[in-house]
Design a protein around this motif. Sequence first.
Motif, PDB file in Angstrom:
ATOM      1  N   ARG A 139       9.382 -36.252 -18.736  1.00  0.00           N
ATOM      2  CA  ARG A 139       9.837 -37.624 -18.449  1.00  0.00           C
ATOM      3  C   ARG A 139       9.234 -38.127 -17.137  1.00  0.00           C
ATOM      4  NH1 ARG A 139      14.624 -35.566 -20.031  1.00  0.00           N
ATOM      5  NH2 ARG A 139      15.546 -35.660 -17.967  1.00  0.00           N
ATOM      6  N   LEU A 140       9.025 -37.202 -16.205  1.00  0.00           N
ATOM      7  CA  LEU A 140       8.354 -37.558 -14.945  1.00  0.00           C
ATOM      8  C   LEU A 140       6.852 -37.780 -15.153  1.00  0.00           C
ATOM      9  CD1 LEU A 140      10.150 -35.011 -12.594  1.00  0.00           C
ATOM     10  CD2 LEU A 140      10.223 -37.516 -12.360  1.00  0.00           C
ATOM     11  N   ARG A 141       6.379 -37.485 -16.351  1.00  0.00           N
ATOM     12  CA  ARG A 141       4.985 -37.650 -16.765  1.00  0.00           C
ATOM     13  C   ARG A 141       4.047 -36.629 -16.135  1.00  0.00           C
ATOM     14  NH1 ARG A 141       4.074 -44.006 -17.691  1.00  0.00           N
ATOM     15  NH2 ARG A 141       3.914 -43.589 -19.915  1.00  0.00           N
ATOM     16  N   LEU A 142       4.604 -35.462 -15.783  1.00  0.00           N
ATOM     17  CA  LEU A 142       3.730 -34.366 -15.408  1.00  0.00           C
ATOM     18  C   LEU A 142       3.099 -33.834 -16.692  1.00  0.00           C
ATOM     19  CD1 LEU A 142       5.648 -34.538 -12.842  1.00  0.00           C
ATOM     20  CD2 LEU A 142       5.048 -32.147 -12.517  1.00  0.00           C
ATOM     21  N   ARG A 143       1.915 -33.345 -16.566  1.00  0.00           N
ATOM     22  CA  ARG A 143       1.135 -32.854 -17.698  1.00  0.00           C
ATOM     23  C   ARG A 143       1.346 -31.353 -17.837  1.00  0.00           C
ATOM     24  NH1 ARG A 143      -2.772 -31.661 -15.210  1.00  0.00           N
ATOM     25  NH2 ARG A 143      -3.002 -33.622 -14.133  1.00  0.00           N
ATOM     26  N   ARG A 144       1.646 -30.905 -19.057  1.00  0.00           N
ATOM     27  CA  ARG A 144       1.758 -29.470 -19.284  1.00  0.00           C
ATOM     28  C   ARG A 144       0.347 -28.896 -19.286  1.00  0.00           C
ATOM     29  NH1 ARG A 144       4.929 -27.265 -24.415  1.00  0.00           N
ATOM     30  NH2 ARG A 144       6.612 -28.359 -23.357  1.00  0.00           N
ATOM     31  N   GLU A 145       0.075 -27.996 -18.342  1.00  0.00           N
ATOM     32  CA  GLU A 145      -1.266 -27.437 -18.198  1.00  0.00           C
ATOM     33  C   GLU A 145      -1.421 -26.078 -18.847  1.00  0.00           C
ATOM     34  OE1 GLU A 145      -2.130 -27.675 -13.961  1.00  0.00           O
ATOM     35  OE2 GLU A 145      -3.192 -29.555 -14.375  1.00  0.00           O
ATOM     36  N   GLY A 146      -0.317 -25.435 -19.138  1.00  0.00           N
ATOM     37  CA  GLY A 146      -0.448 -24.130 -19.755  1.00  0.00           C
ATOM     38  C   GLY A 146       0.879 -23.448 -19.975  1.00  0.00           C
ATOM     39  N   MET A 147       0.794 -22.365 -20.718  1.00  0.00           N
ATOM     40  CA  MET A 147       1.952 -21.507 -20.962  1.00  0.00           C
ATOM     41  C   MET A 147       1.523 -20.080 -20.640  1.00  0.00           C
ATOM     42  SD  MET A 147       4.281 -20.985 -24.339  1.00  0.00           S
ATOM     43  CE  MET A 147       3.561 -19.577 -25.145  1.00  0.00           C
ATOM     44  N   PHE A 148       2.333 -19.416 -19.856  1.00  0.00           N
ATOM     45  CA  PHE A 148       2.054 -18.050 -19.447  1.00  0.00           C
ATOM     46  C   PHE A 148       3.051 -17.128 -20.139  1.00  0.00           C
ATOM     47  CE2 PHE A 148       0.655 -20.885 -16.134  1.00  0.00           C
ATOM     48  CZ  PHE A 148      -0.639 -20.446 -15.899  1.00  0.00           C
TER      49      PHE A 148
END
Length: 183
Positions: A139-148
């Motif tokens: 919702r803050l519009r941060l981009r998901r860059e990956g999953m560890f």
Amino acid sequence: MKTMENIITERLIIRRFLKTDWQDLYEYLSDPEVVYFEPYEVYTQEQAMEEAIRRIDHTSFFAVCLKDSQKLIGNLYFNRGDFDTWELGYVFNRTFQKQGYAMESATALINHAFSCLGARRIIARCSTKNVSSWRLLERLRLRREGMFLQNVYFKTKPNGEPDWFDSYSYAILKEEWIKNNSY
């Protein structure tokens, strides 16, 4: 770098911690559901008193208080790393969750970071199972860059083995934030 002053929003004041915050801090850090994804166990009253004092001089913790009553309802973690990258985290009293307070306070802090603190990039991480947290980041519009996968554990299983969990990594650049938000 400028120091952080109080940030005032429509409903909240974001400020440094005070010694007297310990009771409100205890109220939510003693809740097993609230600290489930945190790197610590539930707090005792004594630990909450010590933590409030520790946070007075800790530049990475910010108290989120209701503007009208001054009640501490949660906290933001905001720490400067290398290359003008700041890490965002948050913990809120369960009574005050799902009312937009985390969104309001995080938005205000991110605005402040990009406009006053020289932030270039903001990152956040959370467990893939912490749906409320990653939904807030989106919702803050941060981009998901990956999953560890199984990259961290904070707690152990009853047999003493690590309770590994997967985590998502999110980020936003200053120019992305400006494009997506008017401030």
